[in-house]
Design an enzyme around this catalytic site. Sequence first.
Site, PDB file in Angstrom:
ATOM      1  N   ASN A  13     -23.096  -5.889  17.092  1.00 52.10           N
ATOM      2  CA  ASN A  13     -21.354  -5.967  17.294  1.00 52.10           C
ATOM      3  C   ASN A  13     -20.910  -5.019  16.261  1.00 52.10           C
ATOM      4  O   ASN A  13     -20.681  -5.044  15.143  1.00 52.10           O
ATOM      5  CB  ASN A  13     -21.028  -7.617  16.889  1.00 52.10           C
ATOM      6  CG  ASN A  13     -19.665  -7.800  16.634  1.00 52.10           C
ATOM      7  OD1 ASN A  13     -18.837  -6.908  17.383  1.00 52.10           O
ATOM      8  ND2 ASN A  13     -19.278  -8.690  16.152  1.00 52.10           N
ATOM      9  N   LYS A  15     -17.707  -4.355  16.191  1.00 52.43           N
ATOM     10  CA  LYS A  15     -16.283  -4.968  15.562  1.00 52.43           C
ATOM     11  C   LYS A  15     -15.492  -3.654  15.857  1.00 52.43           C
ATOM     12  O   LYS A  15     -15.453  -2.864  16.861  1.00 52.43           O
ATOM     13  CB  LYS A  15     -16.503  -5.295  14.224  1.00 52.43           C
ATOM     14  CG  LYS A  15     -17.407  -6.167  13.892  1.00 52.43           C
ATOM     15  CD  LYS A  15     -17.332  -6.928  12.621  1.00 52.43           C
ATOM     16  CE  LYS A  15     -18.579  -7.754  12.457  1.00 52.43           C
ATOM     17  NZ  LYS A  15     -18.669  -8.801  11.270  1.00 52.43           N
ATOM     18  N   HIS A 101     -16.032 -15.161  19.144  1.00 50.96           N
ATOM     19  CA  HIS A 101     -16.546 -14.670  17.658  1.00 50.96           C
ATOM     20  C   HIS A 101     -15.412 -15.280  16.634  1.00 50.96           C
ATOM     21  O   HIS A 101     -14.471 -15.450  17.073  1.00 50.96           O
ATOM     22  CB  HIS A 101     -16.506 -13.214  17.705  1.00 50.96           C
ATOM     23  CG  HIS A 101     -16.885 -12.700  16.449  1.00 50.96           C
ATOM     24  ND1 HIS A 101     -16.618 -12.550  15.385  1.00 50.96           N
ATOM     25  CD2 HIS A 101     -18.551 -12.291  16.134  1.00 50.96           C
ATOM     26  CE1 HIS A 101     -17.390 -12.041  14.344  1.00 50.96           C
ATOM     27  NE2 HIS A 101     -18.662 -11.818  15.074  1.00 50.96           N
ATOM     28  N   GLU A 103     -14.370 -14.359  14.343  1.00 42.78           N
ATOM     29  CA  GLU A 103     -13.206 -13.495  13.786  1.00 42.78           C
ATOM     30  C   GLU A 103     -12.071 -13.632  14.899  1.00 42.78           C
ATOM     31  O   GLU A 103     -10.945 -13.266  14.528  1.00 42.78           O
ATOM     32  CB  GLU A 103     -13.654 -12.145  13.531  1.00 42.78           C
ATOM     33  CG  GLU A 103     -14.450 -11.526  12.393  1.00 42.78           C
ATOM     34  CD  GLU A 103     -15.272 -10.768  12.275  1.00 42.78           C
ATOM     35  OE1 GLU A 103     -15.209  -9.678  13.200  1.00 42.78           O
ATOM     36  OE2 GLU A 103     -16.457 -10.523  11.517  1.00 42.78           O
ATOM     37  N   GLU A 186     -23.439 -18.613  14.522  1.00 43.47           N
ATOM     38  CA  GLU A 186     -22.946 -17.688  13.480  1.00 43.47           C
ATOM     39  C   GLU A 186     -22.378 -18.327  12.580  1.00 43.47           C
ATOM     40  O   GLU A 186     -21.149 -18.646  12.813  1.00 43.47           O
ATOM     41  CB  GLU A 186     -21.930 -16.490  14.193  1.00 43.47           C
ATOM     42  CG  GLU A 186     -22.802 -15.679  15.209  1.00 43.47           C
ATOM     43  CD  GLU A 186     -22.171 -14.319  15.042  1.00 43.47           C
ATOM     44  OE1 GLU A 186     -22.780 -13.298  14.780  1.00 43.47           O
ATOM     45  OE2 GLU A 186     -20.819 -14.138  15.205  1.00 43.47           O
ATOM     46  N   GLY A 192     -20.741 -11.282   7.541  1.00 39.79           N
ATOM     47  CA  GLY A 192     -20.178  -9.933   6.701  1.00 39.79           C
ATOM     48  C   GLY A 192     -20.201 -10.348   5.056  1.00 39.79           C
ATOM     49  O   GLY A 192     -19.530  -9.699   4.362  1.00 39.79           O
ATOM     50  N   SER A 232     -25.103 -11.811   8.423  1.00 44.18           N
ATOM     51  CA  SER A 232     -25.975 -11.018   7.691  1.00 44.18           C
ATOM     52  C   SER A 232     -27.327 -10.835   7.884  1.00 44.18           C
ATOM     53  O   SER A 232     -28.208 -10.908   7.100  1.00 44.18           O
ATOM     54  CB  SER A 232     -25.573 -11.426   6.205  1.00 44.18           C
ATOM     55  OG  SER A 232     -24.220 -11.679   5.732  1.00 44.18           O
TER      56      SER A 232
HETATM   57  C1  PEP Z   1     -20.925 -10.478  13.500  1.00 42.90           C
HETATM   58  O1  PEP Z   1     -20.152  -9.663  13.707  1.00 42.90           O
HETATM   59  O2  PEP Z   1     -21.305 -11.130  14.592  1.00 42.90           O
HETATM   60  C2  PEP Z   1     -21.986 -10.688  12.376  1.00 42.90           C
HETATM   61  C3  PEP Z   1     -23.085 -11.515  12.419  1.00 42.90           C
HETATM   62  O3  PEP Z   1     -21.781  -9.729  11.340  1.00 42.90           O
HETATM   63  P1  PEP Z   1     -22.820  -9.718  10.033  1.00 42.90           P
HETATM   64  O4  PEP Z   1     -24.214  -9.239  10.544  1.00 42.90           O
HETATM   65  O5  PEP Z   1     -21.975  -8.169   9.134  1.00 42.90           O
HETATM   66  O6  PEP Z   1     -22.717 -10.691   9.179  1.00 42.90           O
END
Ligand code: PEP
Length: 271
Positions: A13, A15, A101, A103, A186, A192, A232
């Site tokens: 992803n 972003k 997602h 976010e 998630e 993040g 992460s």
């Molecule tokens: C994501 O954006 O879906 C995500 C899991 O980000 P990160 O791996 O940076 O935690």
Amino acid sequence: MSASKRKKLLAGNWKMNIRLAEVEPFFTAFSDVLKAGQSDHVDILFAAPFTQLNATLAASRARGFAVGAQNMHFEASGAFTGEVSAAMLTDIGVRTTLVGHSERRQYFAESDEAVAKKTVTALANAITPVVCVGETLEERKSGATFQVVSRQLETVFKAVKNHGPLANREAFYPGDLTDSIVIAYEPVWAIGTGLSATLEQAQEVHGFIRKVCGDIFGAEFSFRLRILYGGSANLANIAGLLAQPDIDGGLVGGASLKPADFATMCNAAKR
Ligand code: PEP
């Protein structure tokens, strides 16, 4: 079929990252590190910003990677300034999108109902939705993880079920990925932040998601469902995550921006 027969899926992803000039160099660096024949073990997907989709498609198609959007609107067309429809994605050959997602839920007020409508619209347009679910830190601390995840999932699955059968979809699906739907667990507190869920925490929720799916769609479908972990995921923890019986891949944010690291993570996948 045993659980190990589900092919792994690693989805990057991006972003709001990766400028146009960076796309081709990214794929050159990524392909240099990816092991030959690794596509037997893992499907690889890049979720790119809308404006970078064409360039990402051009760079990834010949290399056998799938490309997805990060969002889409649930309406077919109309007065929705700033939005992109499912048909606009399929116009350029995009057959996958992230949906819900955290976010989007957090910064753009996407409700469970909006996520469900987007999922139904994606399926109706032969787009594979990668539906993201997960609890916040407060929800985990208060013991509400399963309640939150089941509410998010059930809103989506019931809308899909009311709309029509999922089961037939593979027959007409023409895209790169063969799934009708993918779920990504998630935990919001792990995205993040550098704080990954432990293997036990992740596996526990993945097993729960498969059960919720089985209760609604039946054992066979839930057994085939690919459930990705996101939060992460990185070079150090990916092998352990992928070894869990109900973790079928990863949705990777930060680490997917480093082509060599992300390719090394893809190299960790075994069928
Ligand atoms: C994501 O954006 O879906 C995500 C899991 O980000 P990160 O791996 O940076 O935690």
